[in-house]
Structures are given as structure tokens and as C-alpha cells.
Design a protein around this motif. Structure first.
Motif, PDB file in Angstrom:
ATOM      1  N   VAL A  40      49.237  28.391  36.998  1.00  0.00           N
ATOM      2  CA  VAL A  40      50.502  28.437  37.751  1.00  0.00           C
ATOM      3  C   VAL A  40      51.461  29.431  37.092  1.00  0.00           C
ATOM      4  CG1 VAL A  40      52.577  27.117  38.399  1.00  0.00           C
ATOM      5  CG2 VAL A  40      50.293  26.099  38.683  1.00  0.00           C
ATOM      6  N   ASP A  41      51.597  29.310  35.781  1.00  0.00           N
ATOM      7  CA  ASP A  41      52.529  30.195  35.071  1.00  0.00           C
ATOM      8  C   ASP A  41      52.098  31.661  35.187  1.00  0.00           C
ATOM      9  OD1 ASP A  41      53.785  27.883  34.398  1.00  0.00           O
ATOM     10  OD2 ASP A  41      53.485  28.043  32.240  1.00  0.00           O
ATOM     11  N   ALA A  42      50.787  31.896  35.087  1.00  0.00           N
ATOM     12  CA  ALA A  42      50.291  33.274  35.191  1.00  0.00           C
ATOM     13  C   ALA A  42      50.533  33.823  36.591  1.00  0.00           C
ATOM     14  CB  ALA A  42      48.801  33.323  34.849  1.00  0.00           C
ATOM     15  N   ALA A  43      50.241  33.011  37.601  1.00  0.00           N
ATOM     16  CA  ALA A  43      50.435  33.468  38.984  1.00  0.00           C
ATOM     17  C   ALA A  43      51.910  33.763  39.250  1.00  0.00           C
ATOM     18  CB  ALA A  43      49.913  32.414  39.964  1.00  0.00           C
ATOM     19  N   ILE A  76      53.632  37.446  39.985  1.00  0.00           N
ATOM     20  CA  ILE A  76      54.405  37.742  41.201  1.00  0.00           C
ATOM     21  C   ILE A  76      55.765  38.321  40.805  1.00  0.00           C
ATOM     22  CG2 ILE A  76      55.568  36.729  43.215  1.00  0.00           C
ATOM     23  CD1 ILE A  76      53.210  34.669  43.284  1.00  0.00           C
ATOM     24  N   ALA A  77      56.386  37.726  39.799  1.00  0.00           N
ATOM     25  CA  ALA A  77      57.691  38.227  39.340  1.00  0.00           C
ATOM     26  C   ALA A  77      57.572  39.667  38.844  1.00  0.00           C
ATOM     27  CB  ALA A  77      58.240  37.324  38.241  1.00  0.00           C
ATOM     28  N   GLY A 113      49.962  38.709  47.569  1.00  0.00           N
ATOM     29  CA  GLY A 113      49.265  37.768  48.448  1.00  0.00           C
ATOM     30  C   GLY A 113      48.200  36.975  47.702  1.00  0.00           C
ATOM     31  N   TYR A 114      47.481  37.638  46.840  1.00  0.00           N
ATOM     32  CA  TYR A 114      46.459  36.951  46.032  1.00  0.00           C
ATOM     33  C   TYR A 114      47.093  35.841  45.194  1.00  0.00           C
ATOM     34  CZ  TYR A 114      43.408  35.907  42.129  1.00  0.00           C
ATOM     35  OH  TYR A 114      42.682  35.237  41.175  1.00  0.00           O
ATOM     36  N   HIS A 115      48.182  36.190  44.520  1.00  0.00           N
ATOM     37  CA  HIS A 115      48.803  35.213  43.621  1.00  0.00           C
ATOM     38  C   HIS A 115      49.513  34.082  44.372  1.00  0.00           C
ATOM     39  CE1 HIS A 115      48.022  38.361  40.567  1.00  0.00           C
ATOM     40  NE2 HIS A 115      47.929  37.334  39.778  1.00  0.00           N
ATOM     41  N   THR A 135      44.871  34.600  35.992  1.00  0.00           N
ATOM     42  CA  THR A 135      44.555  34.592  37.430  1.00  0.00           C
ATOM     43  C   THR A 135      43.578  35.696  37.819  1.00  0.00           C
ATOM     44  OG1 THR A 135      46.525  35.969  37.756  1.00  0.00           O
ATOM     45  CG2 THR A 135      46.747  33.602  38.221  1.00  0.00           C
ATOM     46  N   LEU A 136      43.558  36.765  37.024  1.00  0.00           N
ATOM     47  CA  LEU A 136      42.803  37.956  37.430  1.00  0.00           C
ATOM     48  C   LEU A 136      41.385  37.999  36.873  1.00  0.00           C
ATOM     49  CD1 LEU A 136      45.753  40.459  37.045  1.00  0.00           C
ATOM     50  CD2 LEU A 136      44.625  39.865  39.196  1.00  0.00           C
TER      51      LEU A 136
END
Lengths: 158, 158
Positions: free
Chosen positions: A68-71, A75-76, A47-49, B85-86
Motif C-alpha cells: 500500500v505504501d509503495a503504491a 502515485i505521489a 493506473g497500475y498503482h 509494486t513493480l
């Protein structure tokens, strides 16, 4: 002694078998409660990402390809976590506080795993998104995978 | 109008630059607070999985290679999550509620990443553990990596 020993042994053996069966099929109450909390942490992180990506899609955060790439990558990775520790048998809704897991998670384990694979694929598709619009489009597809899993495998609010 | 327009423009430009600088260097208060919560969820999940392995090492749960491999693999995956992101700048201890992140996380980003790599390596070494004893030995090594990172990069309790 010999006269009584047989039934006592049978009772003892019966109890041991029952305990073993319960242990093999299920897990301790604490183990199951801890697994539910860990799943909630997993979903909280997802949810955070998705929130980060959603903010970028809406223009509430600046487009930043590294972010964007990190998020998307995170998630993946969260979608790919092994199920054995997280989705313990006996941790379905009703059996343990806070759980909304439907029994279909265990009766259709392959279908459940497939939903996570869909989420992973949709998340990875966001890696390399060129701009805010691409993030929005990718987020739409990703959101569909969240919804599809929740509709099939998540029970009503507790 | 022409007479006043220049200073007004300069003031407006100055404000825009200041806002942009703050935006680039930092993040909104909500973004930073959300990142801290997500990190706590990450650590909660690491703690959950080390708990599973610890229980197996202590004989409080039966040795189960599928469970060991899943727990170890998940810890490795959690250790590998992208930092962008973290670990947002501006989310250090004192700047945001609940954070115990030391400023060295940002001033020594490579050192910080190396600690997570150490954790990942120690977790992956547990995959394929043959028995309870092997889990115990691997857990000792894994625990050292937790401790090493906390000693260097985690501040005192809030």
C-alpha cells in the motif's frame, strides 16, 4: 547585386524569424508525439498503482502495508513529475495523434498543476493506511482527484 | 461423520496452507503481467527523458535549462520509485511474457537498488547543467549507469 540583395536579405531574415518563432512556441512533430507517449506511460503507471490499491480495497489482494505504501508513494511521485518535458505546447488533442489534452492545460497551467497536487496529497494520505477499509476510503478520495482533473483538462475519446 | 471429519479437515487445511503459501510467495498471473507492463512504462519514460537530454546534447534541440532540469529531475524521480509494486516476485524472465528481469533482482535486491541509486545520482548531477557540453558530459555518466544495471540485471532479448 546590390540592387537585389536587400529584398533577398529581408526574405531570408523573415524566414529565419518565422522558423525561430515556430521553434520557440512549439516543438518538432517527433518531440510532440514522443511527449504524448510518455504521458500515456505516466498515466499507465498511475493506473497500475491505483489498480493495486483498488484490488486491496476490494479484498482481491491481501492487505499488505508495504505494498500500500509503495503504491501510494509511487502515485505521489508520478503526480509530482515536472511538466516541462511532458506537456509540450502543441501537444493538445487534434494537433497530435492519441492526445486528449485540452488547451486549458496551457491556458490555465496553474490550475492544471493544482490538480496534480491534489492527486499527490490524496495519494500520500494513503501511506500508512491501517487496513483494507482505510485503503478503500483513501481510494475514494484519490479517485475524486483523477475525475476532477479529467473532467476539466481531458478531452473526449479519440 | 466423526470418523471421516478428521482426514477431510486435514486435507482442507493442507489446501488452505498451500494456497496461502503460493499467495505469499507469489502473485496472481494478472498481477505479475501488470507489473511487467508498468515497469516497461517506467523504462519508456526514462527513455523518453534521456532522449530529450540526448537531443539537447547533440544540438538537435536547443539548450533550455528548464527542459534539462525537468528531464533530469524526472529521471531521478523515476529511478526512485518504490520497488515493492513493480518488481513482484515471480515476474522474472521466462515466468511471464515480455519480462527480461534476471533472478538476481531478487537474490541481490540491495545491489539492484544500488543501481537505481546510481542512476538517480547521475540524473541529479545534470540539474543545473550550464550548456550543451555539460549536458553531453552528464549524459555520458548517466548512460553508464543504465548500462551497468542492464548488464547485471537484464536478461537477453525475448
Amino acid at each position: 547585386m546590390t540592387f537585389f540583395s536587400r529584398p533577398i536579405c529581408i526574405v531570408a531574415l523573415g524566414s529565419a524569424l518565422a522558423a525561430t518563432t515556430a521553434f520557440a512556441a512549439g516543438h518538432s512533430e517527433k518531440a510532440v508525439a514522443d511527449a504524448v507517449k510518455a504521458r500515456h506511460a505516466q498515466m499507465q503507471m498511475v493506473g497500475y498503482h491505483t489498480g493495486v490499491l483498488g484490488d486491496i480495497a476490494k479484498g482481491e489482494r491481501p492487505f499488505d502495508s508495504a505494498m500500500v505504501d509503495a503504491a501510494a508513494g509511487n502515485i505521489a511521485a508520478l503526480a509530482k513529475l515536472e511538466h516541462a518535458t511532458l506537456w509540450l505546447e502543441g501537444s493538445e488533442q487534434g494537433a497530435v495523434e492519441g492526445s486528449r489534452a485540452k488547451s486549458e492545460i496551457w491556458s490555465d497551467a496553474a490550475g492544471f498543476t493544482a490538480k496534480f497536487t491534489d492527486m499527490q496529497t490524496a495519494a500520500l494520505a494513503l501511506v500508512g493506511a491501517a487496513d483494507q477499509g482505510a485503503v478503500g476510503a483513501g481510494m475514494g478520495a484519490l479517485g475524486e482527484t483523477c475525475k476532477a482533473c479529467h473532467e476539466t483538462f481531458r478531452g473526449p475519446k479519440n
